[in-house]
Structures are given as structure tokens and as C-alpha cells.
Scaffold this motif. Structure first.
Motif, PDB file in Angstrom:
ATOM      1  N   GLY A 153     -52.976  47.814 -27.896  1.00 39.21           N
ATOM      2  CA  GLY A 153     -54.127  47.363 -27.104  1.00 39.21           C
ATOM      3  C   GLY A 153     -54.267  48.010 -25.736  1.00 39.21           C
ATOM      4  O   GLY A 153     -55.086  47.583 -24.926  1.00 39.21           O
ATOM      5  N   VAL A 154     -53.477  49.026 -25.458  1.00 41.32           N
ATOM      6  CA  VAL A 154     -53.538  49.646 -24.124  1.00 41.32           C
ATOM      7  C   VAL A 154     -54.466  50.864 -24.120  1.00 41.32           C
ATOM      8  O   VAL A 154     -54.966  51.252 -23.077  1.00 41.32           O
ATOM      9  N   GLY A 155     -54.706  51.431 -25.252  1.00 41.86           N
ATOM     10  CA  GLY A 155     -55.702  52.512 -25.307  1.00 41.86           C
ATOM     11  C   GLY A 155     -55.228  53.816 -25.919  1.00 41.86           C
ATOM     12  O   GLY A 155     -55.810  54.873 -25.646  1.00 41.86           O
ATOM     13  N   LYS A 156     -54.216  53.756 -26.745  1.00 44.58           N
ATOM     14  CA  LYS A 156     -53.728  54.993 -27.388  1.00 44.58           C
ATOM     15  C   LYS A 156     -54.833  55.654 -28.217  1.00 44.58           C
ATOM     16  O   LYS A 156     -55.063  56.851 -28.123  1.00 44.58           O
ATOM     17  N   THR A 157     -55.496  54.830 -29.013  1.00 40.69           N
ATOM     18  CA  THR A 157     -56.531  55.374 -29.901  1.00 40.69           C
ATOM     19  C   THR A 157     -57.710  55.904 -29.089  1.00 40.69           C
ATOM     20  O   THR A 157     -58.244  56.977 -29.388  1.00 40.69           O
ATOM     21  N   THR A 158     -58.080  55.172 -28.060  1.00 42.77           N
ATOM     22  CA  THR A 158     -59.183  55.616 -27.193  1.00 42.77           C
ATOM     23  C   THR A 158     -58.824  56.956 -26.559  1.00 42.77           C
ATOM     24  O   THR A 158     -59.656  57.863 -26.452  1.00 42.77           O
ATOM     25  N   TYR A 159     -57.563  57.065 -26.145  1.00 44.51           N
ATOM     26  CA  TYR A 159     -57.073  58.286 -25.520  1.00 44.51           C
ATOM     27  C   TYR A 159     -57.108  59.461 -26.503  1.00 44.51           C
ATOM     28  O   TYR A 159     -57.609  60.544 -26.177  1.00 44.51           O
ATOM     29  N   LEU A 160     -56.593  59.205 -27.698  1.00 43.48           N
ATOM     30  CA  LEU A 160     -56.599  60.265 -28.725  1.00 43.48           C
ATOM     31  C   LEU A 160     -58.023  60.685 -29.065  1.00 43.48           C
ATOM     32  O   LEU A 160     -58.309  61.861 -29.282  1.00 43.48           O
ATOM     33  N   ARG A 161     -58.903  59.693 -29.098  1.00 49.06           N
ATOM     34  CA  ARG A 161     -60.300  59.960 -29.435  1.00 49.06           C
ATOM     35  C   ARG A 161     -60.903  60.928 -28.413  1.00 49.06           C
ATOM     36  O   ARG A 161     -61.636  61.848 -28.767  1.00 49.06           O
ATOM     37  N   ASP A 162     -60.568  60.719 -27.142  1.00 49.76           N
ATOM     38  CA  ASP A 162     -61.121  61.610 -26.123  1.00 49.76           C
ATOM     39  C   ASP A 162     -60.468  62.994 -26.210  1.00 49.76           C
ATOM     40  O   ASP A 162     -61.131  64.002 -25.950  1.00 49.76           O
ATOM     41  N   VAL A 179     -56.083  63.299 -38.839  1.00 49.93           N
ATOM     42  CA  VAL A 179     -55.578  62.464 -39.935  1.00 49.93           C
ATOM     43  C   VAL A 179     -55.887  61.022 -39.535  1.00 49.93           C
ATOM     44  O   VAL A 179     -55.164  60.404 -38.768  1.00 49.93           O
ATOM     45  N   ASP A 180     -56.990  60.544 -40.057  1.00 53.52           N
ATOM     46  CA  ASP A 180     -57.524  59.248 -39.630  1.00 53.52           C
ATOM     47  C   ASP A 180     -57.240  58.214 -40.718  1.00 53.52           C
ATOM     48  O   ASP A 180     -58.120  57.798 -41.462  1.00 53.52           O
ATOM     49  N   GLU A 181     -55.985  57.800 -40.754  1.00 57.50           N
ATOM     50  CA  GLU A 181     -55.521  56.923 -41.836  1.00 57.50           C
ATOM     51  C   GLU A 181     -56.344  55.639 -41.921  1.00 57.50           C
ATOM     52  O   GLU A 181     -56.623  55.143 -43.001  1.00 57.50           O
ATOM     53  N   ARG A 182     -56.715  55.098 -40.784  1.00 54.85           N
ATOM     54  CA  ARG A 182     -57.414  53.809 -40.785  1.00 54.85           C
ATOM     55  C   ARG A 182     -58.862  53.912 -40.320  1.00 54.85           C
ATOM     56  O   ARG A 182     -59.459  52.933 -39.899  1.00 54.85           O
ATOM     57  N   GLN A 183     -59.376  55.099 -40.375  1.00 54.35           N
ATOM     58  CA  GLN A 183     -60.787  55.350 -40.047  1.00 54.35           C
ATOM     59  C   GLN A 183     -61.189  54.796 -38.670  1.00 54.35           C
ATOM     60  O   GLN A 183     -62.251  54.220 -38.511  1.00 54.35           O
ATOM     61  N   GLU A 184     -60.306  54.985 -37.700  1.00 51.21           N
ATOM     62  CA  GLU A 184     -60.596  54.484 -36.356  1.00 51.21           C
ATOM     63  C   GLU A 184     -60.935  55.606 -35.391  1.00 51.21           C
ATOM     64  O   GLU A 184     -61.611  55.394 -34.402  1.00 51.21           O
ATOM     65  N   ASP A 227     -52.907  59.021 -35.571  1.00 55.81           N
ATOM     66  CA  ASP A 227     -52.695  57.780 -34.833  1.00 55.81           C
ATOM     67  C   ASP A 227     -51.491  57.029 -35.398  1.00 55.81           C
ATOM     68  O   ASP A 227     -51.188  57.131 -36.589  1.00 55.81           O
ATOM     69  N   GLU A 228     -50.815  56.290 -34.558  1.00 60.44           N
ATOM     70  CA  GLU A 228     -49.784  55.334 -34.961  1.00 60.44           C
ATOM     71  C   GLU A 228     -48.807  55.859 -36.006  1.00 60.44           C
ATOM     72  O   GLU A 228     -48.832  55.436 -37.161  1.00 60.44           O
ATOM     73  N   ILE A 229     -47.952  56.771 -35.578  1.00 58.98           N
ATOM     74  CA  ILE A 229     -46.960  57.283 -36.521  1.00 58.98           C
ATOM     75  C   ILE A 229     -45.795  56.300 -36.640  1.00 58.98           C
ATOM     76  O   ILE A 229     -45.537  55.506 -35.747  1.00 58.98           O
ATOM     77  N   ASN A 230     -45.138  56.395 -37.779  1.00 60.55           N
ATOM     78  CA  ASN A 230     -43.927  55.631 -38.010  1.00 60.55           C
ATOM     79  C   ASN A 230     -42.817  56.677 -38.130  1.00 60.55           C
ATOM     80  O   ASN A 230     -42.816  57.473 -39.076  1.00 60.55           O
ATOM     81  N   ILE A 231     -41.913  56.705 -37.134  1.00 63.22           N
ATOM     82  CA  ILE A 231     -40.954  57.815 -37.070  1.00 63.22           C
ATOM     83  C   ILE A 231     -40.191  57.974 -38.385  1.00 63.22           C
ATOM     84  O   ILE A 231     -40.108  59.070 -38.938  1.00 63.22           O
ATOM     85  N   GLU A 232     -39.667  56.856 -38.879  1.00 59.80           N
ATOM     86  CA  GLU A 232     -38.855  56.930 -40.107  1.00 59.80           C
ATOM     87  C   GLU A 232     -39.628  57.540 -41.273  1.00 59.80           C
ATOM     88  O   GLU A 232     -39.133  58.372 -42.006  1.00 59.80           O
ATOM     89  N   LYS A 233     -40.886  57.078 -41.399  1.00 59.35           N
ATOM     90  CA  LYS A 233     -41.689  57.461 -42.562  1.00 59.35           C
ATOM     91  C   LYS A 233     -42.314  58.852 -42.404  1.00 59.35           C
ATOM     92  O   LYS A 233     -42.436  59.607 -43.365  1.00 59.35           O
ATOM     93  N   VAL A 248     -49.153  69.144 -32.760  1.00 62.51           N
ATOM     94  CA  VAL A 248     -49.440  67.780 -33.211  1.00 62.51           C
ATOM     95  C   VAL A 248     -49.639  66.857 -32.003  1.00 62.51           C
ATOM     96  O   VAL A 248     -48.825  66.855 -31.079  1.00 62.51           O
ATOM     97  N   PHE A 249     -50.719  66.124 -32.030  1.00 63.20           N
ATOM     98  CA  PHE A 249     -50.921  65.036 -31.067  1.00 63.20           C
ATOM     99  C   PHE A 249     -50.841  63.743 -31.870  1.00 63.20           C
ATOM    100  O   PHE A 249     -51.553  63.587 -32.868  1.00 63.20           O
ATOM    101  N   ALA A 250     -49.968  62.851 -31.441  1.00 63.02           N
ATOM    102  CA  ALA A 250     -49.813  61.596 -32.192  1.00 63.02           C
ATOM    103  C   ALA A 250     -49.600  60.448 -31.229  1.00 63.02           C
ATOM    104  O   ALA A 250     -49.351  60.653 -30.040  1.00 63.02           O
ATOM    105  N   SER A 251     -49.695  59.252 -31.770  1.00 56.15           N
ATOM    106  CA  SER A 251     -49.428  58.083 -30.924  1.00 56.15           C
ATOM    107  C   SER A 251     -48.421  57.186 -31.619  1.00 56.15           C
ATOM    108  O   SER A 251     -48.208  57.271 -32.836  1.00 56.15           O
ATOM    109  N   ILE A 252     -47.785  56.342 -30.816  1.00 55.58           N
ATOM    110  CA  ILE A 252     -46.743  55.460 -31.347  1.00 55.58           C
ATOM    111  C   ILE A 252     -46.691  54.194 -30.492  1.00 55.58           C
ATOM    112  O   ILE A 252     -47.030  54.222 -29.308  1.00 55.58           O
TER     113      ILE A 252
END
Lengths: 303, 149
Positions: A153-162, A179-184, A227-233, A248-252
Motif C-alpha cells: 500500500g505504499v506505492g510500489k505498483t504506482t512507482y513501477l507504472r511510472d 510481466v503483468d501477472e495480476r493485470q495491475e 510486480d511483487e516477486i517471490n524470491i524463492e519462486k 529487470v525492474f521488480a518490486s517486493i
């Protein structure tokens, strides 16, 4: 935008609030409706936000199921894969979290029934919010792979979007694969219409594994944004991309350097120096505020 | 003048006969279209997971206008179908979109079997009852005209 989905009373009440302020809408069976406006939570009244639940709108029984049916365009099968993962993607990047009774057969998740709560997360687009970052992530004619971290809720997706927007309008015409896994990320509702970014290749509604493997082979990207990577996976796929010469630009999800270090598999990221920049966001100085930028050894290099 | 009026009377009987035959024919068309729609939905639901509304709209150009009125027109005036047929078709559409892909395919299969039976039954009915009533009404008209001459 949700007029066709939500009961008229709730839709009208939401219309009375500025869209830019709404972050989340929480609907729970037989409970008062809660709205998160810029990080502060209120009850939803008929025409205003309320501090107490006294005159708050209450969601009737059975309404959630009908909302889910409408979210699926009366075609539950078309969203069942998402439902199993606990969310539904809706038009314009709205993500709806779903809670209820999980149905599994022989240990395999089949669907969620008796839905008890929905959480609508509304995307926002803050143009140029990532510009400050570019001095840290661009050097010697190339971009540095960057991991953006913050609590939810802090703005990772908004940041990536910009970042997508800034890169897509660059004269160098980078091959950008999102790679828009959740269409956001790439489809965003902006008060009146849905904006889609130009000059960007998008894999949506698919696993990162699929998109990374196929994208690198078939789309020849210069930059992959996810967006929202899972390190293990996801570490194997990200490593494959980075060692193939792709940025690669990613968020976590992580609130601090210590949090990040404690994540399983993160040591591997550090030891292999997979990401060259780590950016932490916080909401202390407003949405998408950079709390700190770190280098590949997690040493602080600036704000 | 009398001959002309008798000709008009016979023409009226011809029209009634055609209408009666046509009622059987469009019932056959309805089930023929429903078999097509069911098969189309079954094949495409698992492949591209488009929503029901989109898939139905894709079938619209290949079905008769009578079925199209029943499926797509919300203010439909489908007096030409039997109430029981309309209810069964509506029951089918109401049952769609409630489960996952395998459930949908099983559900469509269930209705498809019935639609195929109904198609056969309506085809037989068209060839037997439809034709019989057509001839009967024409014969009646002819007999009446002969009696009136």
C-alpha cells in the motif's frame, strides 16, 4: 467505474469521494463498509466518510456473491484461476482480493465459495513520481536492474507504472516487456478512461516463469518490468533474465533492509549481485516517497 | 367477383397452413441453433475462457433470427415459441457461468444431449405434424371453396 459491479447505494456513496483519494474498499458480509483513503480508514456513509460505524452503510447478505458474478461478467470459469489465487483482476487495474471458504478436491484447490469479504484496491497513476530515481538507476548509457521494496500500500505498483511510462516514451525505443501477472501495471483507470501504455509488450494474467522464459526467447526485451516477486519462486527466472543481458525492474514486499535480508533466498541475490539497485519506499513523505537507495551490496547511496 | 373472393379465401387458408408449418419449422430451428450454441460454448470455454456474453455474440451470425431474438433481445417478443421451450432455453442460459471450466463443460454436455434429442423430436414433428397440418388446412380451404362455388 464500479457502477455496474456494486449496488447503487455503495456506488453512489463512492462517487461522492474523490477517486484520487480512495486506495481500498473493503466489503464484508453483513458488516459496515470500510474505505481506505490515503492510508486512513473510514466507514462509508451514504454520502460521506464517517469516523464511527453508527450511520455506516452495511453490506447485505448474499451481495458479495452477486458482486463476484458481475466481476466475472457472469462467467465464473473465466476468473477461476485468479480466484484460486485469492484475487480477481478487474478493468483498469483494479485488483479485488477475495476471502471465503476454499474448496479443494483431493488436495487440489478448486475454487472459493461462500465469499465473506472483498477488498478492492484502486490503482493510481502519479505521473513523473519516479523521475528522482533515474539518476540512481541510469549510468553509462544503460539501466541498472532494480528491486523496489516497501510494505503493502505504499506505492510500489504506482512507482513501477511510472517507470514503465518514462521508459516507454524514451527516444531510444527500448524493448520493454511488462510481466503483468495480476493485470495491475499496464491498464490503468484515470478518472474518465482507461489508459494503456504505448510501445510496451505485455504478458498479462500469466505466471512469471512463463513470461520470463518465453518473453526472453520470443520478444527480445531490453528491459523486463514485473510486480511483487517471490524470491524463492522467481529467483531462477530473474537470474536467467539478468544473465541474458536483460535489465529487470521488480518490486517486493519488505519494509526495511533488515526485512529484505531476512527473506529466504535473498542472500543468493546479494552474493550473485543480481540487482544493482535496491530502492525502499515509505509513506512518511507522501505516496511513493523514496526512503533510501542502496547499491548491489546493500550500502546506502542516497535518498 | 365470387371467384375472386373464393381465391382470396383459399389464399387465406394457404397463409394459415404456411404459418402452422412455420411454427414447427422455427421450433426445429431453435433446437438446431441451441445445439450449435452449446457446441460452440463447450469448445471455446476451455480454450480461450472468453466470457459467456462474448461467446454468445460470436454465435449470433450463424443462428436464425428467431433464436437470436430469444437469446439477445431483452424486450423479446417471442410469441412463436412454446412457453416450455422458452423456459428450457432460459434455464440453460441461467445455468451458465456458475462454475469452473470442467463444471461448465459437464453442464453444457447435459443440456446438449437434451437439445440434440429435442432437435430430433422437432425435426420428426416438422415432417409429420407440420406437413399433415399443412395439407389438412389446405384441404379444408379447398373443400370450403368448392362448397361455396
Amino acid at each position: 467505474m464500479l457502477d455496474e459491479i456494486l449496488p447503487a447505494k455503495i456506488a453512489n456513496a463512492l462517487d461522492s469521494i474523490s477517486y484520487n483519494k480512495i486506495c481500498e474498499l473493503r466489503l464484508r458480509n453483513d458488516s459496515p463498509i470500510v474505505v481506505d483513503c490515503l492510508g486512513k480508514r473510514y466507514f462509508l456513509g451514504e454520502d460521506s466518510l464517517l469516523e464511527s460505524n453508527e450511520n455506516a452503510l452495511i453490506l447485505g447478505k448474499g451481495v458479495l456473491s452477486s458482486i463476484v458474478q458481475k466481476l466475472s461478467n457472469n462467467s465464473l470459469y473465466s476468473i477461476n484461476d485468479q480466484l484460486i489465487d485469492g484475487y480477481i483482476s478487474y478493468l483498469g487495474g483494479v485488483r479485488v482480493g477475495v476471502c471465503g471458504e476454499v474448496v479443494s478436491v483431493d488436495g487440489v484447490l478448486k475454487t472459493i465459495k461462500n465469499i465473506s469479504s472483498l477488498n478492492f484496491r484502486f490503482p493510481h497513476y502519479i505521473k513523473n513520481c519516479s523521475l528522482d530515481l533515474f539518476s540512481y538507476i541510469y549510468a553509462n548509457g544503460g539501466f541498472k536492474s532494480t528491486l523496489i521494496a516497501s510494505p503493502p500500500g505504499v506505492g510500489k505498483t504506482t512507482y513501477l507504472r511510472d517507470i514503465i511510462y518514462q521508459l516507454s516514451k524514451d527516444d531510444k525505443l527500448y524493448n520493454i516487456l511488462v510481466v503483468d501477472e495480476r493485470q495491475e501495471l499496464t491498464s490503468i483507470y484515470n478518472k474518465e478512461s482507461i489508459i494503456k501504455f504505448d510501445n510496451v509488450d505485455v504478458y498479462s494474467n500469466c505466471s512469471k516463469k512463463f513470461a520470463f522464459n518465453n518473453g526472453i526467447r520470443s520478444m527480445k526485451p531490453d528491459i523486463i518490468i514485473t510486480d511483487e516477486i517471490n524470491i524463492e519462486k522467481d529467483i531462477e527466472d530473474i537470474e536467467n533474465a539478468l544473465t541474458s543481458g536483460v535489465v529487470v525492474f521488480a518490486s517486493i514486499h519488505a519494509s526495511s533492509v533488515a526485512d529484505l535480508k531476512n527473506k529466504t533466498g535473498f542472500k543468493e541475490i546479494l552474493s550473485k549481485k543480481l540487482f544493482e539497485r535496491f530502492v525502499f519506499l515509505s509513506n512518511e513523505g507522501g505516496v511513493c516517497h523514496i526512503a533510501g537507495v542502496y547499491n548491489q551490496n546493500l550500502q546506502f547511496i542516497g535518498v | 367477383m365470387k371467384i375472386f373472393l373464393l381465391f382470396l379465401l383459399f389464399l387465406f387458408f394457404i397463409c394459415v397452413a404456411i404459418c402452422v408449418w412455420f411454427l414447427y419449422y422455427i421450433r426445429f430451428l431453435l433446437y438446431k441453433d441451441m445445439v450449435y450454441i452449446s457446441k460452440y460454448l463447450k469448445n471455446n470455454i476451455s480454450f480461450n475462457k472468453k466470457d459467456i456474453k462474448t461467446l454468445l455474440s460470436e454465435t449470433s451470425k450463424n443462428i436464425s433470427i428467431f433464436t437470436r431474438n430469444l437469446v439477445f433481445d431483452e424486450n423479446r417478443n417471442v410469441f412463436y415459441f412454446k412457453k416450455s421451450d422458452i423456459e428450457y432455453v432460459n434455464e440453460f442460459f441461467d445455468s451458465l457461468g456458475k462454475g469452473d471450466v470442467s463444471w461448465e463443460r459437464n453442464n453444457i454436455d447435459f443440456y446438449l444431449n437434451t437439445f440434440e434429442d429435442m432437435k430430433q423430436e422437432s425435426c420428426d414433428s416438422l415432417h409429420k405434424n407440420g406437413v399433415v397440418y399443412f395439407k389438412l388446412i389446405l384441404g379444408l380451404g379447398l373443400a370450403l371453396c368448392v362448397m361455396l362455388i
